[in-house]
Design an enzyme around this catalytic site. Sequence first.
Site, PDB file in Angstrom:
ATOM      1  N   CYS A   2       7.702 -15.076  11.529  1.00  0.00           N
ATOM      2  CA  CYS A   2       7.107 -15.495  12.797  1.00  0.00           C
ATOM      3  C   CYS A   2       8.190 -15.817  13.818  1.00  0.00           C
ATOM      4  O   CYS A   2       9.305 -16.190  13.458  1.00  0.00           O
ATOM      5  CB  CYS A   2       6.285 -16.757  12.610  1.00  0.00           C
ATOM      6  SG  CYS A   2       5.032 -16.613  11.356  1.00  0.00           S
ATOM      7  N   ARG A  27      11.743  -8.920  14.703  1.00  0.00           N
ATOM      8  CA  ARG A  27      11.544  -9.664  13.455  1.00  0.00           C
ATOM      9  C   ARG A  27      10.304  -9.186  12.698  1.00  0.00           C
ATOM     10  O   ARG A  27      10.126  -9.540  11.531  1.00  0.00           O
ATOM     11  CB  ARG A  27      11.378 -11.159  13.760  1.00  0.00           C
ATOM     12  CG  ARG A  27      12.611 -11.796  14.354  1.00  0.00           C
ATOM     13  CD  ARG A  27      12.265 -13.097  15.053  1.00  0.00           C
ATOM     14  NE  ARG A  27      11.889 -14.171  14.158  1.00  0.00           N
ATOM     15  CZ  ARG A  27      12.700 -15.135  13.747  1.00  0.00           C
ATOM     16  NH1 ARG A  27      13.937 -15.168  14.153  1.00  0.00           N
ATOM     17  NH2 ARG A  27      12.271 -16.079  12.948  1.00  0.00           N
ATOM     18  N   TRP A  75       3.445 -13.475  11.550  1.00  0.00           N
ATOM     19  CA  TRP A  75       3.542 -12.639  10.353  1.00  0.00           C
ATOM     20  C   TRP A  75       2.708 -13.391   9.328  1.00  0.00           C
ATOM     21  O   TRP A  75       3.118 -14.440   8.841  1.00  0.00           O
ATOM     22  CB  TRP A  75       5.011 -12.520   9.949  1.00  0.00           C
ATOM     23  CG  TRP A  75       5.274 -11.889   8.633  1.00  0.00           C
ATOM     24  CD1 TRP A  75       5.501 -12.528   7.444  1.00  0.00           C
ATOM     25  CD2 TRP A  75       5.372 -10.496   8.356  1.00  0.00           C
ATOM     26  NE1 TRP A  75       5.736 -11.614   6.458  1.00  0.00           N
ATOM     27  CE2 TRP A  75       5.663 -10.364   6.980  1.00  0.00           C
ATOM     28  CE3 TRP A  75       5.242  -9.346   9.133  1.00  0.00           C
ATOM     29  CZ2 TRP A  75       5.828  -9.122   6.368  1.00  0.00           C
ATOM     30  CZ3 TRP A  75       5.405  -8.117   8.504  1.00  0.00           C
ATOM     31  CH2 TRP A  75       5.702  -8.015   7.150  1.00  0.00           C
ATOM     32  N   ASN A 101       6.166 -21.867  12.723  1.00  0.00           N
ATOM     33  CA  ASN A 101       6.769 -20.909  11.805  1.00  0.00           C
ATOM     34  C   ASN A 101       7.020 -21.667  10.504  1.00  0.00           C
ATOM     35  O   ASN A 101       7.569 -22.763  10.544  1.00  0.00           O
ATOM     36  CB  ASN A 101       8.088 -20.417  12.437  1.00  0.00           C
ATOM     37  CG  ASN A 101       8.830 -19.448  11.561  1.00  0.00           C
ATOM     38  OD1 ASN A 101       8.331 -19.030  10.519  1.00  0.00           O
ATOM     39  ND2 ASN A 101      10.029 -19.095  11.979  1.00  0.00           N
ATOM     40  N   GLY A 102       6.606 -21.118   9.359  1.00  0.00           N
ATOM     41  CA  GLY A 102       6.799 -21.821   8.083  1.00  0.00           C
ATOM     42  C   GLY A 102       5.485 -21.929   7.320  1.00  0.00           C
ATOM     43  O   GLY A 102       4.516 -21.237   7.645  1.00  0.00           O
ATOM     44  N   GLU A 478      19.562  -1.966 -10.828  1.00  0.00           N
ATOM     45  CA  GLU A 478      19.445  -2.278  -9.403  1.00  0.00           C
ATOM     46  C   GLU A 478      20.792  -2.098  -8.693  1.00  0.00           C
ATOM     47  O   GLU A 478      20.850  -1.624  -7.551  1.00  0.00           O
ATOM     48  CB  GLU A 478      18.899  -3.705  -9.234  1.00  0.00           C
ATOM     49  CG  GLU A 478      18.722  -4.181  -7.804  1.00  0.00           C
ATOM     50  CD  GLU A 478      17.802  -3.327  -6.941  1.00  0.00           C
ATOM     51  OE1 GLU A 478      17.112  -2.433  -7.465  1.00  0.00           O
ATOM     52  OE2 GLU A 478      17.807  -3.539  -5.713  1.00  0.00           O
ATOM     53  N   LYS A 482      21.254   0.404  -5.573  1.00  0.00           N
ATOM     54  CA  LYS A 482      21.735  -0.068  -4.259  1.00  0.00           C
ATOM     55  C   LYS A 482      22.922   0.763  -3.812  1.00  0.00           C
ATOM     56  O   LYS A 482      22.996   1.208  -2.684  1.00  0.00           O
ATOM     57  CB  LYS A 482      22.133  -1.516  -4.396  1.00  0.00           C
ATOM     58  CG  LYS A 482      21.638  -2.612  -3.616  1.00  0.00           C
ATOM     59  CD  LYS A 482      20.315  -2.803  -2.991  1.00  0.00           C
ATOM     60  CE  LYS A 482      19.236  -1.820  -3.144  1.00  0.00           C
ATOM     61  NZ  LYS A 482      17.904  -2.304  -3.234  1.00  0.00           N
ATOM     62  N   GLU A 485      21.919   4.526  -2.957  1.00  0.00           N
ATOM     63  CA  GLU A 485      21.034   4.794  -1.823  1.00  0.00           C
ATOM     64  C   GLU A 485      21.696   4.540  -0.474  1.00  0.00           C
ATOM     65  O   GLU A 485      21.313   5.140   0.517  1.00  0.00           O
ATOM     66  CB  GLU A 485      19.715   4.028  -1.931  1.00  0.00           C
ATOM     67  CG  GLU A 485      19.832   2.538  -1.767  1.00  0.00           C
ATOM     68  CD  GLU A 485      18.502   1.815  -1.889  1.00  0.00           C
ATOM     69  OE1 GLU A 485      17.469   2.406  -1.577  1.00  0.00           O
ATOM     70  OE2 GLU A 485      18.516   0.647  -2.314  1.00  0.00           O
ATOM     71  N   HIS A 501      25.625   7.071 -26.882  1.00  0.00           N
ATOM     72  CA  HIS A 501      24.674   8.148 -27.202  1.00  0.00           C
ATOM     73  C   HIS A 501      24.737   9.259 -26.155  1.00  0.00           C
ATOM     74  O   HIS A 501      23.793  10.044 -26.049  1.00  0.00           O
ATOM     75  CB  HIS A 501      23.266   7.559 -27.326  1.00  0.00           C
ATOM     76  CG  HIS A 501      23.181   6.524 -28.395  1.00  0.00           C
ATOM     77  ND1 HIS A 501      23.221   6.848 -29.742  1.00  0.00           N
ATOM     78  CD2 HIS A 501      23.149   5.178 -28.334  1.00  0.00           C
ATOM     79  CE1 HIS A 501      23.179   5.730 -30.460  1.00  0.00           C
ATOM     80  NE2 HIS A 501      23.137   4.702 -29.627  1.00  0.00           N
ATOM     81  N   LYS A 600      11.129   2.986   4.641  1.00  0.00           N
ATOM     82  CA  LYS A 600      10.878   1.607   4.187  1.00  0.00           C
ATOM     83  C   LYS A 600       9.579   1.511   3.408  1.00  0.00           C
ATOM     84  O   LYS A 600       9.431   0.707   2.509  1.00  0.00           O
ATOM     85  CB  LYS A 600      10.843   0.685   5.410  1.00  0.00           C
ATOM     86  CG  LYS A 600      10.771  -0.794   5.087  1.00  0.00           C
ATOM     87  CD  LYS A 600      12.091  -1.301   4.548  1.00  0.00           C
ATOM     88  CE  LYS A 600      11.992  -2.675   3.935  1.00  0.00           C
ATOM     89  NZ  LYS A 600      13.068  -2.922   2.966  1.00  0.00           N
TER      90      LYS A 600
END
Length: 605
Positions: A2, A27, A75, A101-102, A478, A482, A485, A501, A600
């Site tokens: 927000c 944002r 948001w 906001n929060g 991961e 990262k 990509e 193996h 995204k």
Amino acid sequence: MCGIVGIVSDEVKTADIIDSLKKLEYRGYDSSGIAFVRGGKIEVYKSVGKIEVLKNSIKDLLEKKIEVGIAHTRWATHGQPNDVNAHPHTDCTGKIAVVHNGIIENFRELRSMLEALGHKFKSDTDTEVIAHLIEEEYSGDLFDAVMKAIRKLDGAYAIGVIHSNHPDIIIAARKGSPLVIGLRDDMSILASDVTPIIRYTKDVIFLEDGDVAFLKKGRVEVYRANGEKIDRKVQHIDWDELAAEKGGYDHFMMKEIMEEPMVISSAITGRVKAGKVDIPEVREIDFSKIRRINLVACGTSYHAALFFKYFVEFHTDLDVLVEVSSEFRYRKPHVDKDTLTIAISQSGETADTLESIRLAKRLGSSIITITNVVGSTITRESDVSIMMNSGPEIGVAATKTYVAQLTVLLLLGLEIIQQRGFWAGRHEKIFDTLLRLPEVFSSILDFSDKIKEIAKEFKGYDHFMYIGRGYGYPTALEGALKLKEISYIHAEGYPAGELKHGPIALLDENFPVFAIVPQDSLYQKMRSNVMECKARNAKIIALTTSENSDISSIADIILEVPRVPEELYPLVMSPIIQLFAYHVAVLKGHDPDKPRNLAKSVTVE
Ligand code: F6R
């Protein structure tokens, strides 16, 4: 996340507030709204969708002078994105307007208390309780009423408040969510970050947690919650607007990694009660009746799911199956009404994950979704949605949302452990450390410059092998994802025991190994695997725990995280693998925010 703006000045027009709000568009948001005092009355306008929709709806007012105004981009966290739930929110008299906001953790209790006193609520939001609380406390002094109201709030907030009886002031308060004030002789401006402020002034005060500010034209006073006045330093900033959007960093990805301590706090907020995990969204689910858990996810979200499998299987009697959604949806999975399906998707729109939950639902399974986007398609088709509350992620590669997923999954895992009667001292320790992680993360993020130096040394390699075992395995996957990509370096993630193996044949002095080797229960096994790599002349970066002199004699480079219960290493190690990938990508001249060929939100198969 927000966004808040507020301006008090003799020369402010509605258009100025809207234009300032537009600076916060980056944002991300789902709805917006404005409230201002004109002719002694509060007027409020709100719309779902883009700020342009709001602007068009008040076309005739844009050039009109107002006395004071606040505005908000929302948001959604509590309640669907719609006109009613958009901010600002007002009290019963319509004289007080609030932007927030929060997350207010105790809003349910406060709402019941206020309704019992006769207050009428219009929205489903947690924010509206603030307007009614201030109304309840108001007896002529807005500052005093806000002070009294915020003492009753649990959770995180940044708020801006106006009152039609006081058309020359804004009261602002901050706890856990950022707020900045810009200062000029003829105006004061309030905002969630400096982006809307810098076209008016570069002299700003960053409020600190527990601050309450009184803004008048050209005058700002800051107080602590106990009423003590405090001198906050006025800082002069030299950022342009683009730098301001990125919080002064070069890329959104870096900004979002740096937000991770806050992201962990937001994911935990409202989910702890009386020293125990208490996730309101799953209160209706009886985890003791479930026979099996089935997780579906893609990419980074799949790695988070894999962590959950290790965690819950280790600490309970449940079988946990994890599958990438694009495979699951075309298999004949053995799912029934005793199976709980958990979908993990930051966007809530991933086509394969959506189809997987549809399939699981047809087979009788109930569905929990863990996502960052309220009202997304997957949430609409799930029985229960647990929000990550990370705020929008603009960088295409998932960073802070991965951290939020792991945090939520840890909480959910602990809830299941609790309900199935496996809770013991170890879980107390995991839980207590999890609550302290925002601090731990801040200290890890201080290593960014050191990681950049290491990245300089390794950016020239064409291949990388990431290895790990147990809880280190999802981290290895991961880390490799990262790196590949955003830097376009070929990287493989492997369970370290699988090396011999096949993949070990690849290793030589041109194929470095990034080993996830915390001092956990599999340390000696991992150590042997690192030795095997070393024997093939591969350069070794070891991500380990602090003061592990044992591995420093084998590895070429050591990266350390503080010692925590081993279940938490995937979380505390995530910023390191992300920062390494980030620095390599940037040093190679790539834009980490917009990696080639990636989107995204993957809404097609
Ligand atoms: C990697 C990344 C992707 C996503 C994947 C799933 O950095 O962002 O691998 O994790 O596309 O997306 P969601 O979580 O939106 O379902």
